[in-house]
Enzyme design. Sequence first.
Site, PDB file in Angstrom:
ATOM      1  N   GLY A   1      34.788  34.625  48.633  1.00  0.00           N
ATOM      2  CA  GLY A   1      33.461  34.435  48.140  1.00  0.00           C
ATOM      3  C   GLY A   1      32.416  34.717  49.257  1.00  0.00           C
ATOM      4  N   GLY A   2      32.595  35.503  50.160  1.00  0.00           N
ATOM      5  CA  GLY A   2      31.642  35.544  51.325  1.00  0.00           C
ATOM      6  C   GLY A   2      30.362  36.108  50.837  1.00  0.00           C
TER       7      GLY A   2
ATOM      8  N   ASP B   1      44.564  42.118  48.332  1.00  0.00           N
ATOM      9  CA  ASP B   1      43.722  40.990  48.023  1.00  0.00           C
ATOM     10  C   ASP B   1      44.361  40.277  46.683  1.00  0.00           C
ATOM     11  OD1 ASP B   1      41.681  39.035  48.186  1.00  0.00           O
ATOM     12  OD2 ASP B   1      40.429  40.286  47.348  1.00  0.00           O
TER      13      ASP B   1
ATOM     14  N   HIS C   1      33.662  33.583  43.858  1.00  0.00           N
ATOM     15  CA  HIS C   1      33.403  35.069  43.874  1.00  0.00           C
ATOM     16  C   HIS C   1      32.569  35.525  43.055  1.00  0.00           C
ATOM     17  CE1 HIS C   1      38.123  34.769  44.358  1.00  0.00           C
ATOM     18  NE2 HIS C   1      37.661  35.195  45.794  1.00  0.00           N
TER      19      HIS C   1
HETATM   20  P1  13P Z   1      32.695  38.270  47.013  1.00  0.00           P
HETATM   21  O1  13P Z   1      32.807  39.172  45.695  1.00  0.00           O
HETATM   22  O2  13P Z   1      32.166  37.007  46.519  1.00  0.00           O
HETATM   23  O3  13P Z   1      32.278  38.758  48.336  1.00  0.00           O
HETATM   24  O4  13P Z   1      34.318  37.527  47.359  1.00  0.00           O
HETATM   25  C1  13P Z   1      35.078  38.481  47.872  1.00  0.00           C
HETATM   26  C2  13P Z   1      36.522  37.850  48.009  1.00  0.00           C
HETATM   27  O5  13P Z   1      36.602  36.776  48.127  1.00  0.00           O
HETATM   28  C3  13P Z   1      37.740  38.605  47.542  1.00  0.00           C
HETATM   29  O6  13P Z   1      38.776  38.117  47.791  1.00  0.00           O
END
Ligand code: 13P
Length: 282
Positions: free
Chosen positions: A207-208, A80, A178
């Site tokens: 940013g799920g 990531d 995020h």
């Molecule tokens: P969150 O931390 O908001 O779930 O986002 C995760 C993300 O996008 C990791 O790249």
Amino acid sequence: MRSYIEELCHAKRHASALGAFNVFNGLSVRAVIAAATELDTPVILQTSVPTVRQFGVERLGAMLKLMTRDAPVHVMIHLDHCRDIELAKACVDAGWNSVMYDGSMLPLEENIANCRIIASYAHAKGVQVEGELGHIAGTEDSLSVAEADAADADLDASIRLVRESGIDSLAPAIGTVHGTYRGEPHINFPLVEQLAAALDIPLVIHGGTGLSEAVFARLIQNGAAKVNVATALRHAYFSGIQAYLSDNPGQEDPAALDQFLSSRIQAAAAEHMRIFQAAALP
Ligand code: 13P
């Protein structure tokens, strides 16, 4: 077995999405695999750059290979938000299935050039590359973008990045954040629709954590084939520690605590997977 990109394209064709969960230790790896097994779905384990540096590329690669080898579902490993070309290449060499090169803070030409370098290196070894455009607000491990600096991806620049670099999937900034949302998320759905119409590669949603089921469904129906989730698992872990210690004062059995935390993380991951599958076509 399908390759990483074939899994994403398959999900996209069926209006479903793969969950990509940021794992941070052995316990979280096992818990996410257990959730994917429970729902019988392929899954992506993501490692942040700080996690890779904490364990070391070789050691983490070997550990993940061992832990995912006998999983009853297809488990893929993704890097990531990497801004270090050499580290991305090292992960390609150490067995990651996909790497993200995050050149979103660079001028477009430089982002394209660096993505192209990684894509040609990775593709020669059967590894996929995710690129990013625009500025996603919030904090993801060591990377922070202030709300005032957030900016949605530009459509024409996105098309250029994809065409000229050869990346396999694109994470456009579309208004997601995020970390924790403050108030209602403002998702730029028209941009998502334009991107989906203009590009034939899968879109990735960062940013799920904290998006509603309706928002996920609309994003997935518009070409989002991978959804990143990190904060929800970290929250399950830390709130789990607090709950366990307050419910079990004086208890010092590490295995019992691990089991409890593992079930919390599994539940958080499974809840997201269920939503990502719900929109799927038969
Ligand atoms: P969150 O931390 O908001 O779930 O986002 C995760 C993300 O996008 C990791 O790249």
